[in-house]
Write a protein that holds these residues in place. Structure first.
Motif, short mmCIF file in Angstrom:
data_model
loop_
_atom_site.label_atom_id
_atom_site.label_comp_id
_atom_site.label_asym_id
_atom_site.label_seq_id
_atom_site.Cartn_x
_atom_site.Cartn_y
_atom_site.Cartn_z
N ALA A 229 0.83 -1.21 0.00
CA ALA A 229 0.00 0.00 0.00
C ALA A 229 0.86 1.26 0.00
N LEU A 230 1.83 1.32 0.90
CA LEU A 230 2.68 2.51 1.00
C LEU A 230 3.52 2.69 -0.26
N GLY A 231 4.02 1.60 -0.80
CA GLY A 231 4.85 1.69 -2.00
C GLY A 231 4.09 2.22 -3.19
N TYR A 232 2.92 1.65 -3.45
CA TYR A 232 2.13 2.10 -4.60
C TYR A 232 1.58 3.51 -4.39
N LEU A 233 1.15 3.82 -3.17
CA LEU A 233 0.66 5.17 -2.89
C LEU A 233 1.76 6.20 -3.10
N THR A 234 2.96 5.90 -2.64
CA THR A 234 4.07 6.83 -2.78
C THR A 234 4.34 7.15 -4.25
N THR A 235 4.43 6.12 -5.07
CA THR A 235 4.73 6.33 -6.49
C THR A 235 3.64 7.13 -7.18
N ALA A 236 2.38 6.74 -6.96
CA ALA A 236 1.27 7.40 -7.65
C ALA A 236 1.11 8.85 -7.20
N ILE A 237 1.21 9.09 -5.90
CA ILE A 237 1.02 10.46 -5.39
C ILE A 237 2.19 11.35 -5.78
N ALA A 238 3.40 10.81 -5.74
CA ALA A 238 4.57 11.60 -6.16
C ALA A 238 4.45 12.00 -7.62
N ASN A 239 4.00 11.08 -8.47
CA ASN A 239 3.80 11.41 -9.88
C ASN A 239 2.74 12.50 -10.04
N ALA A 240 1.65 12.38 -9.28
CA ALA A 240 0.58 13.38 -9.36
C ALA A 240 1.07 14.75 -8.90
N SER A 241 1.92 14.76 -7.87
CA SER A 241 2.42 16.04 -7.36
C SER A 241 3.34 16.71 -8.39
N ARG A 242 4.12 15.91 -9.10
CA ARG A 242 4.98 16.49 -10.14
C ARG A 242 4.15 17.05 -11.29
N LEU A 265 3.80 7.43 5.23
CA LEU A 265 3.63 7.84 3.83
C LEU A 265 4.31 9.18 3.58
N ARG A 266 4.19 10.09 4.52
CA ARG A 266 4.84 11.40 4.38
C ARG A 266 6.35 11.24 4.22
N GLN A 267 6.97 10.40 5.03
CA GLN A 267 8.42 10.22 4.96
C GLN A 267 8.83 9.64 3.61
N ARG A 268 8.08 8.68 3.11
CA ARG A 268 8.39 8.11 1.80
C ARG A 268 8.23 9.14 0.69
N LEU A 269 7.20 9.96 0.80
CA LEU A 269 6.97 10.97 -0.23
C LEU A 269 8.05 12.05 -0.21
N LEU A 270 8.54 12.40 0.97
CA LEU A 270 9.61 13.38 1.05
C LEU A 270 10.86 12.88 0.33
N VAL A 271 11.15 11.58 0.48
CA VAL A 271 12.29 11.00 -0.22
C VAL A 271 12.03 10.98 -1.73
N GLU A 272 10.83 10.56 -2.12
CA GLU A 272 10.49 10.42 -3.53
C GLU A 272 10.47 11.77 -4.26
N THR A 273 10.02 12.81 -3.56
CA THR A 273 9.89 14.13 -4.20
C THR A 273 11.10 15.02 -3.95
N GLY A 274 12.08 14.52 -3.22
CA GLY A 274 13.26 15.33 -2.94
C GLY A 274 12.98 16.48 -2.00
N SER A 275 11.96 16.33 -1.15
CA SER A 275 11.59 17.35 -0.15
C SER A 275 11.27 18.70 -0.77
N ARG A 276 10.84 18.70 -2.04
CA ARG A 276 10.56 19.98 -2.71
C ARG A 276 9.15 20.48 -2.43
N ILE A 277 8.36 19.70 -1.70
CA ILE A 277 6.96 20.02 -1.50
C ILE A 277 6.62 19.94 -0.01
N SER A 278 5.73 20.81 0.44
CA SER A 278 5.25 20.75 1.81
C SER A 278 4.15 19.70 1.90
N ILE A 279 4.32 18.72 2.76
CA ILE A 279 3.33 17.63 2.89
C ILE A 279 2.65 17.78 4.24
#
Length: 315
Positions: A229-242, A265-279
């Protein structure tokens, strides 16, 4: 404040309604998905009528699914018995008042991203993770009506290409919702436990929080389900944020509010997005949809501005 009417949040597991003047004071019922579209429309009507809505007042219905808000129809909804159903007109007949239909993610998005604490962000993304998964996008402080709708529904982005991928409620295999939604997390854990002949104390009462606790305790099946769940959510949400070029990402819905998965999920997204976004966590918790629907109903100026010229309103 004199209220404009009543609002209702229609989801796959619950129908929640409130007066538009006080959306935090709500009543909820288990969604009737067993008896067809007309029966569910009747239930929604009763939920609005509970607040003694009168002729001349306005009802705002925030529904899950793929909607045609201009025609007031629910085209399809994987967790509801609506197929090209004229929900707005049916409710107008039942209630005798003005009815507006909006997407639940749209309502939550305008509630969260037009809030005064977030007005510094011109572009924002709201993601709800509950029985289903949806999103809304604000660009230059205006709602993007195309984002997250139709073929771009976040919950139905295909994240698993395997031929034996999990089957989603929409009938396709490999959708994000089949792995990351609350109902799918519970279902997958129960199925893996059954396959491994592991008895569950109360399988019918299992919650996402139970699965998270089992994961934290080292349960291999729970770790598999939560990890997927966390893996797929991270990828999909990071893509949507970009794609949305959002500077703020808000995570809401029951899974984020109650299940203890926001921070992982927040920690994974920060890594995936390079911390460029406020979560950030949802300001209104599980009541975001009702707060947004109430703001639409009451014609809040910031929300009306965010809805923009494409909003159909009472038309």
């Amino acid at each position: 404040m004199t209220r404009a009417g009543a609002v209702v949040d229609v989801g796959g597991t619950k129908v929640v309604s409130a007066s538009s003047a006080s959306p935090e004071n709500s009543r909820r019922w288990a969604t009737d998905v067993e008896h067809g579209a007309d029966a569910l429309a009747d239930q929604i009507s009763d939920a609005l009528r509970f607040w003694e809505i009168r002729a001349g007042e306005r009802a705002v219905v925030a529904s899950a699914g793929y909607l045609d808000v201009g025609l007031g129809r629910v085209r399809r909804a994987s967790n509801l018995p609506f197929i090209d159903y004229p929900l707005r007109d049916r409710l107008r007949e039942l209630l005798g008042c003005r009815v507006e239909l909006v997407g639940d993610a749209t309502a939550a998005t305008v509630a969260e991203l037009t809030h005064r604490s977030r007005r510094a962000h011109e572009n924002g993304l709201y993601v709800t993770i509950s029985t289903g998964i949806g999103m809304g996008v604000v660009r230059e402080r205006r709602l993007d009506w195309l984002a997250g709708n139709g073929d771009r529904e976040l919950g139905h982005v295909r994240v698993d290409q395997a031929p034996d991928a999990e089957i989603c409620g929409c009938g396709r295999r490999g959708c994000l919702e089949a792995y990351g939604s609350g109902s799918s997390i519970v279902r997958r854990y129960a199925e893996l436990s059954r396959i491994d002949a592991v008895p569950l104390t109360s399988p019918d009462e299992l919650t996402v929080s139970d699965v998270v606790r089992a994961c934290d305790a080292g349960d291999v099946r729970a770790r598999t389900v939560i990890g997927d769940a966390l893996g797929y959510l991270t990828t999909a949400i990071a893509n949507a944020s970009r794609e949305s070029e959002a500077s703020v990402l808000v995570l809401g819905g029951g899974v984020m509010v109650h299940a203890g998965l926001f921070e992982p999920l927040r920690q994974r997204l920060l890594v995936e997005t390079g911390s460029r976004i406020s979560i950030e966590r949802s300001l209104f918790g599980e009541h975001s949809v009702l707060h947004g629907a109430a703001a639409i109903c009451e014609r809040d100026s910031e929300v009306v501005r965010a809805l923009g010229e494409d909003w159909v309103g009472d038309r």
